[in-house]
Each structure stands twice: as structure tokens, then as C-alpha cells.
Design an enzyme around this catalytic site. Structure first.
Site, PDB file in Angstrom:
ATOM      1  N   ASP A 170       9.130   0.173 -10.353  1.00 17.49           N
ATOM      2  CA  ASP A 170       9.457   1.455  -9.729  1.00 17.49           C
ATOM      3  C   ASP A 170       9.479   2.500 -10.838  1.00 17.49           C
ATOM      4  O   ASP A 170      10.500   3.087 -11.177  1.00 17.49           O
ATOM      5  CB  ASP A 170      10.757   1.439  -8.925  1.00 17.49           C
ATOM      6  CG  ASP A 170      10.536   0.926  -7.494  1.00 17.49           C
ATOM      7  OD1 ASP A 170       9.394   0.535  -7.167  1.00 17.49           O
ATOM      8  OD2 ASP A 170      11.499   0.932  -6.708  1.00 17.49           O
ATOM      9  N   TYR A 211       8.801   7.660  -8.860  1.00 16.76           N
ATOM     10  CA  TYR A 211       9.274   7.949  -7.493  1.00 16.76           C
ATOM     11  C   TYR A 211       8.643   9.208  -6.970  1.00 16.76           C
ATOM     12  O   TYR A 211       8.301  10.081  -7.764  1.00 16.76           O
ATOM     13  CB  TYR A 211      10.806   8.093  -7.491  1.00 16.76           C
ATOM     14  CG  TYR A 211      11.492   6.766  -7.626  1.00 16.76           C
ATOM     15  CD1 TYR A 211      11.619   5.924  -6.518  1.00 16.76           C
ATOM     16  CD2 TYR A 211      11.978   6.324  -8.845  1.00 16.76           C
ATOM     17  CE1 TYR A 211      12.238   4.682  -6.627  1.00 16.76           C
ATOM     18  CE2 TYR A 211      12.592   5.088  -8.959  1.00 16.76           C
ATOM     19  CZ  TYR A 211      12.722   4.279  -7.847  1.00 16.76           C
ATOM     20  OH  TYR A 211      13.323   3.051  -7.950  1.00 16.76           O
ATOM     21  N   HIS A 241      19.516  -4.178  -1.577  1.00 20.43           N
ATOM     22  CA  HIS A 241      18.407  -4.945  -1.008  1.00 20.43           C
ATOM     23  C   HIS A 241      18.755  -6.431  -0.906  1.00 20.43           C
ATOM     24  O   HIS A 241      18.221  -7.137  -0.056  1.00 20.43           O
ATOM     25  CB  HIS A 241      17.138  -4.795  -1.850  1.00 20.43           C
ATOM     26  CG  HIS A 241      16.618  -3.391  -1.900  1.00 20.43           C
ATOM     27  ND1 HIS A 241      16.023  -2.788  -0.813  1.00 20.43           N
ATOM     28  CD2 HIS A 241      16.601  -2.477  -2.895  1.00 20.43           C
ATOM     29  CE1 HIS A 241      15.666  -1.555  -1.152  1.00 20.43           C
ATOM     30  NE2 HIS A 241      16.013  -1.338  -2.404  1.00 20.43           N
TER      31      HIS A 241
END
Ligand SMILES: *[C@@H]1O[C@H](CO)[C@@H](O)[C@H](O)[C@H]1NC(C)=O
Length: 328
Positions: A79, A82, A220
Site C-alpha cells: 500500500d 493511496y 481486517h
């Protein structure tokens, strides 16, 4: 011993001629160790937000700790940009979220990156392109690959394509699956390559890096797919550490059934999610919901890990040792 290895190489070579695809191997990079045989590194994940959400504060503190530990390189758990990866190799987000943020002298080292799910929402091939290395020569990003340092071997794994939800849920987002389809073949190749690379490894410490969690009490939580497909390979091959991001926290979970340690370093920018789930306290060594990063120092006989917040406070420390002779 040497002749066996030569013979094996010869057989691999012949098989490679016969079955070029089936024999694909993970790309291997060598990173030299220090004169004393040690390496040290920082681990950061889930970061690229143009300095916002404390990304710059994390970066500044990484610079200070990186200097103190005289780090050799940085590992990014994905990641990287973004919200939707990079639009292409000319996306200014590359400079705005990477080059212009991690400016400290001690961070001018190789950055070994993997892709996260947000990176797949943009042009995934752009992040893998050698053009980015021309823009900033620290940048190294491949899907799955090996960084060999003599004292420890790092196995980077592309975990996003393992997650069913990106393929099945109603399309809020689009993903760049070029070179990943057909998915089933791609996944079995990744697992096969990883398994054989781990099996052949004679490294004292084996460290696997992916974006998604295998075990996590964060937002998550644990990835079921990785628990089914990846975890057994790590356990069968005596992997010492699994490093990941995805949950925007800092976390250390040990396992009751193997020496494998699960280390989440996903605090590179936006965090403070406030929804940690219960986890067996016997395994949960440390959890921090805010921003920060992790440091590792590795010698033949010992590994030290430390987690830092944005003020440079040590939040958690842990170490493991092995004797010089045994390889497991
Ligand atoms: C930045 O870090 C400080 C200290 O941990 C925290 O209080 C603040 O909420 C953080 N800001 C953001 C946007 O996360």
C-alpha cells in the site's frame, strides 16, 4: 556436496529448457552484509499519503532511528500509494508520497517494496517499471522476489491476488490484474516458487514479507486465504518471521505451535482505527493502534526487533537467538 549442487543446477537447467514456464524461479537480488556480518533495516507499510496522516512524522523518526542503527535498507510492506496506486510512471504521487517524504540521509538506501491491494487499484505495472528507479534510485519493486543478505534471506510475496474479495465483491474498485490472470495458475506458481526457494535456502534466518496479514487482531484481521495457502509453506520450511502491513497498526503475534513470529508494520500513515479484536494473550505480544514503524537488527546468532512510535519511543522490543551451528 559441491558436485551434487552442480548436478542439481544442471538438471534444473535442462528442465528449464524443456519447461520454461513451469520452472519459473523467483528473481533473486543480493544485498551485502556489513563487515561484522550483520544487517539492520526498517520496516514500514501503508504509507503513501503525500505526508499527511503523520506520514511525514513517521518518515522523520525513521530517519533518526535509521541513522542510529546505521540501516542497510528499508522494507515496505505495501500500500505504497493511496488511494488508488499510481496512475502511471509519471504520476507525481511518486515524488509527493515517496521521494519528497523520506528525505533523511539514512533513508537513502534501497527500498524493497511489495504491492498492496491499493497499489493494484492503479497501474500496477507502473510500480514495477524500471523507470521509477531512474526517478529515484532507491525504488525496487517486484511482485515476488528474493533479497539474499547471507545472514538472512528475505522472500517477498505478492499477496493481493490471493484475496477472494477483490475478485468477487461488487465492483466498488477496479484492480489491475494484468499478468495475474489466469488467477489459479498465477497463485499456484507463486506458492510453488516460494516453496522451492525456501526449501533450497540455507540462510540462518528466513523472513517472508507480504502485504496481507496471516494473523492479526486489527481491522481486517487474519487473511483466511493466506492461512490456508501460505502459512503451511512457511511452517514446513522453518520460516522465522512473517512481516506484513494491511492492518494500519503495529503488532507482534507469536504462535503456540511453531517459532514463527507474525509482525505487522502497517503504521506508515493513516491509523487509529480503534477496532482491535480479541486475541489470545499467550500469543499477542504487542498491539499499537497508531502510527510508527519497526526496526530489525540481524546477526548469525540473533535477531532484535523494535517498534517505534512517531516520537521515537520504543513501544515494544523482542529478540530471538540460534546457536552458530544449527541451521534450523
Ligand atoms: C498524529 O500522531 C499523534 C500522536 O500519536 C496523534 O495524537 C494524532 O491523532 C495523529 N494524527 C493523525 C491524523 O492520525
Amino acid at each position: 556436496m559441491a558436485t551434487m549442487k552442480k548436478l542439481n543446477n544442471f538438471i534444473s537447467f535442462i528442465l528449464l529448457l524443456l519447461f520454461p514456464v513451469a520452472m519459473a524461479e523467483l528473481h533473486r537480488l543480493e544485498h551485502p552484509v556489513n563487515i561484522d556480518g550483520s544487517i539492520s533495516l526498517l520496516v514500514v507499510g501503508d504509507w503513501g499519503r503525500r505526508g499527511t496522516f503523520n506520514q511525514s512524522q513517521v518518515a522523520q523518526q525513521m530517519g533518526i532511528i535509521g541513522e542510529k542503527l546505521n540501516i542497510d535498507f528499508v522494507v515496505s510492506t505495501g500500500d505504497n500509494f493511496y488511494d488508488d496506486g499510481l496512475t502511471g510512471v509519471d504520476d507525481p504521487a511518486f515524488e509527493e508520497s515517496f521521494t519528497n517524504v523520506y528525505t533523511a540521509q539514512s533513508l537513502q538506501k534501497n527500498w524493497y517494496n511489495v504491492l498492496g491491494n491499493h497499489d493494484y487499484r492503479g497501474d500496477a505495472l507502473a510500480q514495477l517499471s524500471p523507470i521509477l528507479k531512474q526517478k529515484d534510485n532507491r525504488w525496487i519493486c517486484m511482485r515476488s522476489y528474493i533479497v539474499d543478505t547471507d545472514v538472512a534471506e528475505f522472500f517477498f510475496v505478492d499477496t493481493t491476488p490471493f484475496q477472494d474479495m477483490y475478485f468477487t465483491t461488487p465492483k466498488d474498485h477496479t484492480y489491475d490484474w494484468r499478468n495475474v490472470m489466469p488467477r489459479k495458475d498465477y497463485l499456484s506458481q507463486v506458492l510453488k516458487d516460494l516453496d522451492s526457494a525456501l526449501r533450497e535456502s540455507s540462510a540462518k534466518w528466513k523472513i517472508v514479507v507480504g502485504h496481507h496479514t496471516i494473523k492479526s487482531a486489527g481491522h481486517h484481521g487474519s487473511s483466511e486465504e493466506l492461512g490456508v495457502h501460505l502459512l503451511p509453506i512457511l511452517q514446513a520450511n522453518n520460516v522465522d518471521f512473517y512481516l506484513n502491513g494491511h492492518d494500519h497498526c503495529l503488532e507482534h503475534i507469536s504462535s503456540s505451535d511453531s517459532p514463527l513470529q507474525f509482525l505487522t508494520s502497517g503504521g506508515g500513515s493513516k491509523s487509529w482505527r480503534g477496532d482491535m479484536n480479541w486475541w489470545n494473550p499467550k500469543e499477542m505480544k504487542f498491539y499499537y493502534d497508531g502510527q510508527g514503524f519497526m526496526a530489525m537488527q540481524i546477526t548469525q546468532t540473533q535477531v532484535w526487533i523494535q517498534f517505534f512510535d512517531i516520537f521515537g519511543n520504543i513501544l515494544h522490543k523482542w529478540s530471538a537467538s540460534k546457536d552458530l551451528v544449527s541451521n534450523i
